[in-house]
Design a protein around this motif. Sequence first.
Motif, short mmCIF file in Angstrom:
data_model
loop_
_atom_site.label_atom_id
_atom_site.label_comp_id
_atom_site.label_asym_id
_atom_site.label_seq_id
_atom_site.Cartn_x
_atom_site.Cartn_y
_atom_site.Cartn_z
N LEU A 1 0.73 -1.18 0.04
CA LEU A 1 0.06 -0.12 -0.14
C LEU A 1 0.82 1.24 0.23
N LEU A 2 1.91 1.40 0.91
CA LEU A 2 2.68 2.52 1.03
C LEU A 2 3.54 2.48 -0.26
N LYS A 3 3.93 1.59 -0.88
CA LYS A 3 4.79 1.97 -2.30
C LYS A 3 3.59 2.58 -3.49
N GLU A 4 2.65 1.98 -3.37
CA GLU A 4 1.51 2.61 -4.28
C GLU A 4 1.11 3.95 -3.98
N LYS A 5 0.86 4.38 -2.62
CA LYS A 5 0.47 5.59 -2.32
C LYS A 5 1.67 6.54 -2.40
N SER A 6 2.85 6.03 -2.15
CA SER A 6 4.19 6.95 -2.38
C SER A 6 4.35 7.38 -3.91
N GLU A 7 4.00 6.47 -4.68
CA GLU A 7 3.99 6.79 -6.16
C GLU A 7 2.95 7.83 -6.48
N GLU A 8 1.80 7.49 -6.12
CA GLU A 8 0.58 8.29 -6.23
C GLU A 8 0.96 9.83 -5.92
N ILE A 9 1.38 10.02 -4.66
CA ILE A 9 1.35 11.46 -4.30
C ILE A 9 2.71 11.92 -4.22
N GLY A 10 3.68 11.24 -5.21
CA GLY A 10 5.07 11.89 -5.60
C GLY A 10 6.14 11.95 -4.70
N HIS A 11 6.13 11.15 -3.37
CA HIS A 11 7.14 11.13 -2.50
C HIS A 11 7.06 10.23 -1.66
N PRO A 12 8.05 9.83 -1.18
CA PRO A 12 8.30 8.48 -0.21
C PRO A 12 7.46 8.76 1.06
N ILE A 13 6.72 7.80 1.34
CA ILE A 13 5.98 7.61 2.87
C ILE A 13 6.91 6.74 3.69
N LEU A 14 7.77 7.28 4.64
CA LEU A 14 8.39 6.48 5.47
C LEU A 14 7.54 5.43 6.53
N LEU A 15 7.73 4.35 6.66
CA LEU A 15 7.43 3.34 7.48
C LEU A 15 8.17 3.16 8.65
N ILE A 16 7.84 3.55 9.82
CA ILE A 16 8.54 3.64 11.10
C ILE A 16 8.11 2.59 11.96
N SER A 17 8.98 1.37 12.15
CA SER A 17 8.18 0.47 13.22
C SER A 17 8.87 0.54 14.56
N ASP A 18 8.05 0.71 15.51
CA ASP A 18 8.40 0.90 16.97
C ASP A 18 8.46 -0.63 17.62
N GLU A 19 9.71 -0.95 17.98
CA GLU A 19 9.58 -2.29 18.23
C GLU A 19 10.44 -2.74 19.66
N PRO A 20 9.97 -1.85 20.84
CA PRO A 20 10.70 -2.18 22.02
C PRO A 20 10.16 -3.73 22.58
N TYR A 21 9.01 -4.21 21.89
CA TYR A 21 8.29 -5.44 22.61
C TYR A 21 8.76 -6.71 21.43
N ARG A 22 9.53 -6.46 20.60
CA ARG A 22 9.93 -7.32 19.54
C ARG A 22 9.92 -8.68 19.82
N ASN A 23 11.00 -8.80 20.95
CA ASN A 23 11.39 -10.16 21.34
C ASN A 23 10.54 -10.58 22.61
N LEU A 24 9.51 -10.02 23.07
CA LEU A 24 8.38 -10.22 24.20
C LEU A 24 7.27 -10.83 23.31
N VAL A 25 7.40 -11.95 22.87
CA VAL A 25 6.13 -12.63 21.90
C VAL A 25 6.15 -14.16 22.66
N PHE A 26 4.80 -14.29 22.38
CA PHE A 26 4.42 -15.80 23.00
C PHE A 26 4.00 -16.90 22.32
N ASP A 27 3.92 -17.99 22.44
CA ASP A 27 3.38 -19.27 22.00
C ASP A 27 4.32 -19.58 20.73
N GLY A 28 5.48 -19.05 20.84
CA GLY A 28 6.58 -19.82 19.70
C GLY A 28 6.34 -18.70 18.62
N ARG A 29 5.74 -17.56 18.78
CA ARG A 29 5.74 -16.46 17.68
C ARG A 29 6.87 -15.89 17.23
N GLU A 30 7.07 -15.31 16.37
CA GLU A 30 8.10 -14.14 15.92
C GLU A 30 7.71 -13.04 15.26
#
Length: 395
Positions: free
Chosen positions: A196-225
């Motif tokens: 979606l962000l690739k398509e919308k970036s092209e549509e509006i004529g400038h890149p939309i940054l995706l910022i992923s805030d991940e302080p809990y990245r490794n606090l996951v349960f049930d064998g998830r990743e």
Amino acid sequence: MAASQKIKEYLAGASWIRKMFEEGAKLKALHGEENVCDFSLGNPDVPPPPSVQKALQEIVAEDVPSFHAYMPNAGFPFAREAMAIKVSKEQKYAVPMDFIVMTCGAAGALNVIFKAILDPGDEVIFPAPFFVEYKFYVENHQGVAKPVASREDFSLDLNAIEAAITQKTKAVLINSPNNPTGQLYELDEIKALCTLLKEKSEEIGHPILLISDEPYRNLVFDGRETPPIFPYYEQSIVVTSFSKELSLPGERIGFLALHPEAQGKEELIAAFILANRILGFVNAPAISQRLAAKCAEEVVDVTIYERRRDLFCEVLEEAGLEFVKPKGTFYVFPKTPIDDVEFCKLLQEELILAVPGRGFGGPGHIRLAFCIDEIFIEKAREGFKRAVAKAKENK
């Protein structure tokens, strides 16, 4: 002198956690700390891994005066290299150390990013419910915060995100696993968002940054990743800290990682480094950088949080509350049978502290933090039942 009008507004808008803290202090003074079940604060109580204490002792034992000196604003090269190795593994994408900036936690990293990328009026979109400080961080740098709805189960609503994108959209900010809901965005969701962000970036004529805030990245349960984002979107930045996965919130250490193929990457990294300095952080703390470098891939005992989650879900289910079972973090975000503020008052009568969901952009829910000894979760079992019964009577 009086505080500024903007800060007065912030004090009013950010008051729910503070109010619960103050109410908790009163209840504890009146009834004793051991009798109050305080689920209001996300302050990790699980001890850091043994390697952290060992590493800290080794660092202090060296007693080299230069340990406390200034270093490059981006951080020690050895610390950046350790973070590059860590993030390359987590993102399943090679990230050189030149694209790492050490920061004063994830909060410092987000402020550095927004200072570097936002012009007045630029918009940052993020799903609700959300970490309460996001709005303040964006507005710190004259941006416009645009929360958008999530789905009923707190997964991403791509239609809502797409509808919110305008010519002024500079970035989309996600937080997975999510505070306050405990939801984890699945790989298919991440891929779809990136498309979606690739398509919308092209549509509006400038890149939309995706910022992923991940302080809990490794606090996951049930064998998830936690799924990566770098393999699917070049205009992306990962932000994280060691506050949760090493139980070091007070040490204020984290980093940001820019995708090595991002458009304008040299200018962006230079901007982040400059922002780190001029915001007054100057650099991340020297000893904390050394500690993070030594323990970059260590994690607290996540099974403790998983066990507490299971117990809390049992307590909530028994009380008759609806909730989405958390896939990570140490929060659960159940629906309330009545107005969330009123329900928190009923819980206080039972010596249970929770935070109204409206403080996180999720009215009709409460946030419960289970970074607290299991004895309090069990102790709250009957109190939840009584509060729900009172709420139904008051309807």
